[in-house]
Design a protein around this motif. Structure first.
Motif, short mmCIF file in Angstrom:
data_model
loop_
_atom_site.label_atom_id
_atom_site.label_comp_id
_atom_site.label_asym_id
_atom_site.label_seq_id
_atom_site.Cartn_x
_atom_site.Cartn_y
_atom_site.Cartn_z
N GLY A 8 43.23 34.62 27.24
CA GLY A 8 42.85 36.03 27.29
C GLY A 8 41.37 36.18 27.03
N SER A 9 40.95 37.44 27.03
CA SER A 9 39.55 37.73 26.72
C SER A 9 39.36 37.82 25.20
N GLY A 71 36.40 28.17 33.96
CA GLY A 71 37.13 27.75 35.16
C GLY A 71 38.56 28.22 35.15
N MET A 104 50.51 32.96 41.11
CA MET A 104 49.36 32.19 41.63
C MET A 104 49.17 30.90 40.81
O1 PNS Z 1 42.86 39.29 28.33
P1 PNS Z 1 42.75 39.31 29.83
O2 PNS Z 1 41.37 39.77 30.23
O3 PNS Z 1 43.84 40.08 30.50
O4 PNS Z 1 42.91 37.79 30.31
C1 PNS Z 1 42.86 37.45 31.67
C2 PNS Z 1 42.79 35.92 31.81
C3 PNS Z 1 41.61 35.37 31.07
C4 PNS Z 1 44.07 35.31 31.26
C5 PNS Z 1 42.69 35.59 33.32
O5 PNS Z 1 41.61 36.28 33.86
C6 PNS Z 1 42.50 34.10 33.58
O6 PNS Z 1 43.46 33.35 33.55
N1 PNS Z 1 41.23 33.69 33.84
C7 PNS Z 1 40.89 32.31 34.08
C8 PNS Z 1 40.47 32.10 35.54
C9 PNS Z 1 41.69 31.87 36.41
O7 PNS Z 1 42.43 30.91 36.24
N2 PNS Z 1 41.91 32.79 37.37
C10 PNS Z 1 43.04 32.76 38.27
C11 PNS Z 1 44.24 33.45 37.67
S1 PNS Z 1 45.55 33.55 38.83
#
Ligand code: PNS
Length: 158
Positions: A8-9, A71, A104
């Protein structure tokens, strides 16, 4: 028992996050709470600050550690020898985005399962963005975040 990653963020961690972490720690051998560094959102706290805060608020949980990652989440999950992604679900509005990400991630790396924890009712409307907005506008967010995070927020906004 598999190892799990809770990504998460965490900008910043709220009581809702801590609730999910504590519940996940009961179910999994180890939980890695993972701060996404390259999130598209402009964060209030640096990734180092967010990891530090998570380490402080998880200090009572021996099988939880906090780290950051760059990443793709699925690559980080594999690098940790984990097979489960933990996510929290609040309102129905979270569902579509979370479903999309879970699917995904599973397409990108077969075997990575996403496990959703339903929010505890008291955290239903709690979010980091709401906490930041209330704090920026001078409101008291003490009941929404752990004491360590509360102190850091006050310091940041002073
Ligand atoms: O707390 P959030 O902002 O809802 O978290 C979102 C997060 C960080 C879990 C998501 O953006 C993520 O997995 N980012 C890493 C990049 C990635 O793998 N993106 C493809 C996801 S299908």
């Amino acid at each position: 028992m598999p190892k799990a990653v809770y990504p998460g963020s965490f900008d910043p961690a709220t009581n809702g996050h801590v609730d999910i972490i504590e519940r996940a720690a009961e179910l999994f051998q180890e939980v890695v709470v993972a701060v996404a560094v390259n999130s598209s959102k402009a964060p209030m706290f640096t990734s180092e600050e967010r990891v530090d805060m998570l380490r402080e608020v998880c200090a009572h949980l021996p099988n939880v550690r906090a780290d950051s990652f760059n990443g793709l989440l699925v690559d980080f999950v594999a690098s940790q020898g984990a097979s489960v992604v933990v996510k929290g679900l609040r309102a129905v509005s979270d569902f579509e985005y979370e479903l999309q990400q879970a699917l995904m991630n599973r397409i990108m790396r077969e075997g990575v399962e996403t496990v959703f924890f339903m929010t505890s009712p008291e955290n239903l409307f709690l979010s980091s963005s709401m906490v930041k907005e209330i704090a920026r506008l001078g409101g008291d967010v003490g009941q929404f975040v752990p004491a360590q995070v509360h102190a850091r927020l006050e310091q940041k906004l002073r």
